[in-house]
Every structure is written in C-alpha cells, then in structure tokens.
Scaffold this motif. Structure first.
Motif, PDB file in Angstrom:
ATOM      1  N   LEU A  46      69.999  13.738  36.211  1.00  0.00           N
ATOM      2  CA  LEU A  46      70.004  14.777  37.374  1.00  0.00           C
ATOM      3  C   LEU A  46      71.485  14.469  37.944  1.00  0.00           C
ATOM      4  O   LEU A  46      71.831  15.659  38.780  1.00  0.00           O
ATOM      5  CB  LEU A  46      68.964  14.617  38.194  1.00  0.00           C
ATOM      6  CG  LEU A  46      67.714  15.140  37.970  1.00  0.00           C
ATOM      7  CD1 LEU A  46      66.554  14.600  38.559  1.00  0.00           C
ATOM      8  CD2 LEU A  46      67.687  16.596  38.022  1.00  0.00           C
ATOM      9  N   ALA A  47      71.667  13.523  38.343  1.00  0.00           N
ATOM     10  CA  ALA A  47      73.156  13.270  39.211  1.00  0.00           C
ATOM     11  C   ALA A  47      74.288  13.789  38.684  1.00  0.00           C
ATOM     12  O   ALA A  47      75.166  14.213  38.877  1.00  0.00           O
ATOM     13  CB  ALA A  47      73.127  11.584  39.419  1.00  0.00           C
ATOM     14  N   SER A  48      74.238  13.653  36.954  1.00  0.00           N
ATOM     15  CA  SER A  48      75.447  14.260  36.302  1.00  0.00           C
ATOM     16  C   SER A  48      75.216  15.951  36.281  1.00  0.00           C
ATOM     17  O   SER A  48      76.188  16.366  36.443  1.00  0.00           O
ATOM     18  CB  SER A  48      75.076  13.832  34.785  1.00  0.00           C
ATOM     19  OG  SER A  48      75.309  12.359  34.714  1.00  0.00           O
ATOM     20  N   PHE A  49      73.906  16.336  36.424  1.00  0.00           N
ATOM     21  CA  PHE A  49      73.906  17.921  36.538  1.00  0.00           C
ATOM     22  C   PHE A  49      74.559  18.210  37.810  1.00  0.00           C
ATOM     23  O   PHE A  49      75.413  19.397  37.958  1.00  0.00           O
ATOM     24  CB  PHE A  49      72.633  18.261  36.403  1.00  0.00           C
ATOM     25  CG  PHE A  49      72.395  19.732  36.503  1.00  0.00           C
ATOM     26  CD1 PHE A  49      72.745  20.516  35.569  1.00  0.00           C
ATOM     27  CD2 PHE A  49      71.821  20.438  37.852  1.00  0.00           C
ATOM     28  CE1 PHE A  49      72.357  21.991  35.787  1.00  0.00           C
ATOM     29  CE2 PHE A  49      71.780  21.686  37.977  1.00  0.00           C
ATOM     30  CZ  PHE A  49      72.023  22.539  36.748  1.00  0.00           C
ATOM     31  N   VAL A  50      74.173  17.433  38.943  1.00  0.00           N
ATOM     32  CA  VAL A  50      74.825  17.729  40.186  1.00  0.00           C
ATOM     33  C   VAL A  50      76.276  17.673  40.250  1.00  0.00           C
ATOM     34  O   VAL A  50      77.173  18.798  40.701  1.00  0.00           O
ATOM     35  CB  VAL A  50      74.147  16.825  41.343  1.00  0.00           C
ATOM     36  CG1 VAL A  50      75.046  17.157  42.807  1.00  0.00           C
ATOM     37  CG2 VAL A  50      72.699  17.117  41.617  1.00  0.00           C
ATOM     38  N   LEU A  51      76.804  16.706  39.610  1.00  0.00           N
ATOM     39  CA  LEU A  51      78.241  16.652  39.837  1.00  0.00           C
ATOM     40  C   LEU A  51      78.983  17.696  38.696  1.00  0.00           C
ATOM     41  O   LEU A  51      79.958  18.225  39.153  1.00  0.00           O
ATOM     42  CB  LEU A  51      78.637  15.140  38.897  1.00  0.00           C
ATOM     43  CG  LEU A  51      80.017  14.514  38.804  1.00  0.00           C
ATOM     44  CD1 LEU A  51      80.654  14.480  40.277  1.00  0.00           C
ATOM     45  CD2 LEU A  51      80.148  13.224  38.121  1.00  0.00           C
ATOM     46  N   GLU A  52      78.306  18.149  37.574  1.00  0.00           N
ATOM     47  CA  GLU A  52      78.844  19.250  36.771  1.00  0.00           C
ATOM     48  C   GLU A  52      78.861  20.577  37.501  1.00  0.00           C
ATOM     49  O   GLU A  52      79.882  21.154  37.240  1.00  0.00           O
ATOM     50  CB  GLU A  52      78.001  19.247  35.500  1.00  0.00           C
ATOM     51  CG  GLU A  52      78.055  18.198  34.505  1.00  0.00           C
ATOM     52  CD  GLU A  52      76.767  18.234  33.273  1.00  0.00           C
ATOM     53  OE1 GLU A  52      76.316  19.277  33.474  1.00  0.00           O
ATOM     54  OE2 GLU A  52      76.970  17.298  32.580  1.00  0.00           O
ATOM     55  N   PHE A  79      79.242   6.412  38.905  1.00  0.00           N
ATOM     56  CA  PHE A  79      80.057   7.483  38.880  1.00  0.00           C
ATOM     57  C   PHE A  79      79.755   8.615  40.206  1.00  0.00           C
ATOM     58  O   PHE A  79      80.475   9.521  40.432  1.00  0.00           O
ATOM     59  CB  PHE A  79      79.814   8.609  37.486  1.00  0.00           C
ATOM     60  CG  PHE A  79      78.270   8.864  37.460  1.00  0.00           C
ATOM     61  CD1 PHE A  79      77.894  10.100  38.109  1.00  0.00           C
ATOM     62  CD2 PHE A  79      77.633   8.089  36.891  1.00  0.00           C
ATOM     63  CE1 PHE A  79      76.589  10.598  37.999  1.00  0.00           C
ATOM     64  CE2 PHE A  79      76.169   8.635  36.634  1.00  0.00           C
ATOM     65  CZ  PHE A  79      75.848   9.880  37.056  1.00  0.00           C
ATOM     66  N   LEU A  80      78.873   7.968  40.992  1.00  0.00           N
ATOM     67  CA  LEU A  80      78.719   8.759  42.128  1.00  0.00           C
ATOM     68  C   LEU A  80      79.211   7.979  43.325  1.00  0.00           C
ATOM     69  O   LEU A  80      78.698   8.038  44.512  1.00  0.00           O
ATOM     70  CB  LEU A  80      76.957   8.949  42.511  1.00  0.00           C
ATOM     71  CG  LEU A  80      76.393   9.582  41.644  1.00  0.00           C
ATOM     72  CD1 LEU A  80      75.103   9.649  41.804  1.00  0.00           C
ATOM     73  CD2 LEU A  80      76.639  11.074  41.226  1.00  0.00           C
ATOM     74  N   GLU A  81      80.446   7.439  43.353  1.00  0.00           N
ATOM     75  CA  GLU A  81      81.121   6.582  44.348  1.00  0.00           C
ATOM     76  C   GLU A  81      81.547   7.631  45.525  1.00  0.00           C
ATOM     77  O   GLU A  81      81.918   7.156  46.627  1.00  0.00           O
ATOM     78  CB  GLU A  81      82.505   5.882  43.659  1.00  0.00           C
ATOM     79  CG  GLU A  81      83.490   6.993  43.141  1.00  0.00           C
ATOM     80  CD  GLU A  81      84.541   6.010  42.580  1.00  0.00           C
ATOM     81  OE1 GLU A  81      84.700   4.970  42.636  1.00  0.00           O
ATOM     82  OE2 GLU A  81      85.190   7.122  41.861  1.00  0.00           O
ATOM     83  N   PHE A  82      81.524   8.852  45.371  1.00  0.00           N
ATOM     84  CA  PHE A  82      81.961   9.573  46.438  1.00  0.00           C
ATOM     85  C   PHE A  82      80.813  10.121  47.250  1.00  0.00           C
ATOM     86  O   PHE A  82      80.887  10.564  48.292  1.00  0.00           O
ATOM     87  CB  PHE A  82      82.358  11.141  45.923  1.00  0.00           C
ATOM     88  CG  PHE A  82      81.264  12.006  44.990  1.00  0.00           C
ATOM     89  CD1 PHE A  82      80.345  12.756  45.522  1.00  0.00           C
ATOM     90  CD2 PHE A  82      81.079  11.894  43.628  1.00  0.00           C
ATOM     91  CE1 PHE A  82      79.669  13.402  45.063  1.00  0.00           C
ATOM     92  CE2 PHE A  82      80.311  12.556  43.154  1.00  0.00           C
ATOM     93  CZ  PHE A  82      79.271  13.196  43.568  1.00  0.00           C
ATOM     94  N   ALA A  83      79.534   9.578  46.995  1.00  0.00           N
ATOM     95  CA  ALA A  83      78.265   9.897  47.545  1.00  0.00           C
ATOM     96  C   ALA A  83      77.828   8.755  48.403  1.00  0.00           C
ATOM     97  O   ALA A  83      77.947   7.537  48.396  1.00  0.00           O
ATOM     98  CB  ALA A  83      77.145  10.337  46.732  1.00  0.00           C
ATOM     99  N   ARG A  84      77.147   9.188  49.573  1.00  0.00           N
ATOM    100  CA  ARG A  84      76.600   8.285  50.338  1.00  0.00           C
ATOM    101  C   ARG A  84      75.187   7.945  49.926  1.00  0.00           C
ATOM    102  O   ARG A  84      74.418   9.056  49.704  1.00  0.00           O
ATOM    103  CB  ARG A  84      76.736   8.868  51.771  1.00  0.00           C
ATOM    104  CG  ARG A  84      78.055   8.892  52.464  1.00  0.00           C
ATOM    105  CD  ARG A  84      77.928   9.279  53.882  1.00  0.00           C
ATOM    106  NE  ARG A  84      79.431   9.303  54.373  1.00  0.00           N
ATOM    107  CZ  ARG A  84      79.790   9.600  55.581  1.00  0.00           C
ATOM    108  NH1 ARG A  84      78.812  10.470  56.498  1.00  0.00           N
ATOM    109  NH2 ARG A  84      80.992   9.686  56.106  1.00  0.00           N
ATOM    110  N   PHE A  85      74.597   6.638  50.154  1.00  0.00           N
ATOM    111  CA  PHE A  85      73.528   6.394  49.810  1.00  0.00           C
ATOM    112  C   PHE A  85      72.724   5.869  51.147  1.00  0.00           C
ATOM    113  O   PHE A  85      73.193   5.136  51.948  1.00  0.00           O
ATOM    114  CB  PHE A  85      73.348   5.350  48.757  1.00  0.00           C
ATOM    115  CG  PHE A  85      73.769   5.444  47.545  1.00  0.00           C
ATOM    116  CD1 PHE A  85      72.816   5.484  46.479  1.00  0.00           C
ATOM    117  CD2 PHE A  85      75.252   5.948  47.246  1.00  0.00           C
ATOM    118  CE1 PHE A  85      73.147   5.749  45.073  1.00  0.00           C
ATOM    119  CE2 PHE A  85      75.430   6.349  45.782  1.00  0.00           C
ATOM    120  CZ  PHE A  85      74.533   6.166  44.917  1.00  0.00           C
TER     121      PHE A  85
END
Length: 447
Positions: free
Chosen positions: A277-283, A316-322
C-alpha cells in the motif's frame, strides 16, 4: 447555501444508481445485492444551474435492533436529520411493501419535505405504477428510472424549486486526504475521531467499510475533505466481486487525494500488504503521513517490535512523518493534522526557476556528477514541471549518462533545501539538443 438532498429507502431499490445519476459519477458502488451501501455517501450535483449536495444512504431497516443493519439504519436517520429535503425511493416493479409503509411512517414524523420516487418504471405505464404509492401519504409519487435517467431531472428540479440556491459554487483549493490501510486497523475510528462524531460505521468486524466515503469538514477555520476507504487485503484473499470493487475504489481515492494517511496496527506486525500500500502511494506520487494506531493497546514488546519493522520494511518512506496514536482515545490526532498540512503544502508548493537553478548549482558544487568515460554530464538549469507530486525538470547535456545514485542525491538536496517534508519528489531530465548533430561534415558544438 446548497440544499442537501438525502436518498432513503429499503435495500436494493436503486438509491446508489440514482446517486451516480445525480452526481454524474460512478462514486457509489452499484450491484444487484442488497446492503451494499453502508455509510452515508456525499456528492455534488447541479441541475438547471442550481448546485446541491446529495447523500446516498444504506438500505433502511427501521425495525432491526442489533448488528450492522442497525448501524446502517442509524446512519440513515442521521442523514435525514441533516438533510433539507428527502427523496424516498421505492421499487415500482415490486410495488408497495410493508417495509415501505414503516419507512413512510418514520419519514412523516420529520419536518423535512419528502418526495416519493417510484424507481425502475422503464417500459411501464407510469400512472398505473404510481397509483399504489399514494397510500404512503407523502404526496404525489414521481415515476423515474435511475438507470435510464427518465424523470430524474424533473424530480430534482421539483425538489430544488422550494429552495433559494446560491449558484456560485466555486470552491477554494483545500487538503483532501485519504485514510487507507488493511481491514480492521481503525480507519473509520480515526475518521470519527477527526470529525468528532460517529460519522462512519466503526464495527469490530473486518470489511465494514466497502465504499470510499468523502466528507467535507472544517477544523480551526480551515477546510478539508477526508476520505474513508475500504480495507485492502492481499490479493489472494480478495474473493468477493464487491470487495474487488472496494479495492479499486480505495486506489482511486488515493489518486484523487493530495495526501494519504496510511494506518498501521501497533498490535500487529507490519505486513507485506502494508508495504505494498505504501509503495502504491509512492508510485502515484501522493504525499504521505503514517499513523500507527492502537498505541495504547500495544505492549512494550509490541511497540519495540513495530518500530524495528518500520525501520526495516518501510525504510523507503523516509520522506514521511510517523505518528503513534490512539484513534479510540483521540490521542495524537491533533498532531496528525500538523503533518497533513505540511505534506499538503509540500505537495502543492510552487518553486521559482531561479531558486531551483541556484539549488542545483549548489548541489553540483558540493558533488559533481561522475565521469562517463571522458565525458562529464553538464547540468545547466532546472524548473518546476508539476505539482502533487512536485516535479523538477533538469536541462543539460549527456544527462542519460548520469547514474541513478546521483539523481537520488539531487532529490535529497532539493528536499532539504526547500523543506519538502511528507511528499515524494520527482526529478526528470531533459537533454539539450545539439544543433550541429546530423549535419554534413559534423562540426563542433560551440563553447
């Protein structure tokens, strides 16, 4: 002010088909199966220059007192309370039913004007079909065919005649964010926590939400649209046709949004489906905020484990905030909005060409692109090529020789320089043409 029209009726009478007809979309799922729509579903429509809101509701079962059908009935009654007008849809091919009479009795108790729409009358004598429905005591029934559009414009025109409608429906840009994740991670609970009311059904059963529900609201004088989506399971477990459509609707909601809020369950492992799901958002290039939900229910061991798995599986989601939150208790929800606002601002940022070119030159001064044989690629200037996500186009020579690692280096430089927190960034290159290439005798490119 736009009037709000609520569509109510028993299951499978064509409410969602009429909703799609009125909004000129396919936003509501439609299938020959009762109980498909469960939450209130809002849309925008316009007829004769008059705009309006329309609300699709689940099948109304006024006598149930438990389970999902009771929750659907409660949602329908809330839609009735919020509406300015009600369109009560009945099935002209089935005729009047005891359940129709119970719903009519409930609607007569409201102070809202009610129109009876006798649906599915294509190819039938309208006078004969509508005659039985005078018994409901809600005025003259109107014969329509939602699937063919017959009588629909006349019905809505009649409903809107009683309202002073502001024809200026221009809306300012505002953040639109989709709440996504696997089933039963607390997406609908988070939506309700954000809105401060039980706006969507939150039920302790995976797959309660089947459609994508768009909800406009205001927070701290700012306008937002939140999208509650169906839980997405891994492909091998998506068997029902309805659930397959729900997955499609979730993917469409991500593409339609500016920001995606990926909800994880702190009491469970980070699964491959979460990563997909995270990859789809990134794509799709959408900005992303990650909410690790049920933090209050997680043990110390579970908290340590999910942090390790996030570092390993979602690196790979280093740009996002958690954010580590409890949607049920409302903890951390306010901080979530700060990241949503920042991600939206980063996704929609406008970057002037002089500043981009200067940032490019500073990045090259720190580290030049590597040689390719005896040629060093020349990166000359940059400009913005798009938003949501931000796209930076770099012009120069021999750019096809630049390795991927250097493009990633430039991405990090731009993100750091312009503080683009929460959104992916696309860096593209455009090679400058050699005006002497292909001419007889060759020739050299001027310096």
């Amino acid at each position: 002010m736009k009037p709000t029209i609520a569509l109510v009726g028993r299951p499978n009478v064509g409410k969602s088909t009429l909703f799609n007809r009125l909004t000129k979309t396919r936003d509501a799922l439609v299938a020959d199966q009762p109980g498909l729509t469960r939450d209130r579903h809002y849309g925008h429509g316009k007829v004769g220059g008059k705009p309006y809101f329309v609300v699709d509701t689940g099948g109304f079962e006024p006598v149930v007192d438990e389970g999902i059908m009771m929750e659907m009935a409660r949602q329908t009654l809330q839609a009735v309370d919020e509406a300015d007008a009600i369109v009560f849809i009945v099935d002209g091919r089935v005729g009047i039913t005891p359940q129709d009479k119970l719903i009519a009795q409930r609607l007569r108790q409201t102070e809202r004007p009610v129109w009876v729409a006798v649906n599915k009358v294509e190819g039938m004598n309208r006078g004969v079909v509508t005659a039985d429905f005078f018994e409901l005591g809600l005025g003259d029934p109107v014969a329509i065919s939602a699937s063919h559009g017959e009588g629909v414009r006349e019905l809505i025109g009649e409903v809107l005649d009683g309202f002073q409608v502001d024809t200026d429906d221009t809306e300012a840009d505002h953040p639109k964010f989709a709440v996504i994740g696997r089933p039963n991670v607390g997406k609908s609970t988070l939506v309700n926590a954000v809105l401060g009311e039980e706006r969507v059904i939150a039920f302790d059963q995976p797959g309660t939400t089947r459609d994508s529900v768009y909800i406009d609201f205001e927070r701290n004088a700012s306008h937002y649209t939140i999208i509650d989506t169906a839980g997405v399971r891994r492909r091998g477990k998506v068997n029902e046709t309805i659930e397959k459509f729900s997955v499609i609707k979730t993917m469409q909601a991500v593409e339609d949004a500016n920001v995606a809020v990926l909800v994880l369950d702190a009491t469970q492992e980070v699964s491959d489906q979460d990563a997909r799901l995270a990859s789809f958002v990134l794509e799709t290039g959408r900005a992303l905020v990650v909410a690790v939900n049920k933090w209050e229910a997680a043990s110390a061991e579970q908290r340590d484990r999910i942090k390790r798995e996030i570092s390993r599986k979602l690196a790979f989601l280093e740009f996002a905030r958690f954010h580590y939150i409890s949607a049920l208790a409302g903890q951390g929800v306010g901080d979530l909005f700060k990241s949503i606002d920042a991600a939206y601002a980063a996704a929609m940022v406008k970057l002037p060409t002089p500043k981009l070119t200067r940032a490019l030159q500073l990045a090259i001064e720190r580290q030049q692109p590597p040689l390719s044989g005896r040629i060093r690629p020349k990166l000359r200037y940059a400009h913005q090529g798009g938003m949501n996500p931000p796209v930076i186009v770099i012009h120069g020579n021999a750019l096809e020789q630049v390795p991927d690692s250097y493009w990633r280096y430039l991405e990090h430089c731009f993100i750091k320089t312009f503080k683009l927190q929460g959104t992916p960034l696309r860096v593209q290159y455009k090679r400058s043409d050699n005006p002497y290439e292909g001419q007889a005798g060759g020739g050299k490119k001027p310096r």
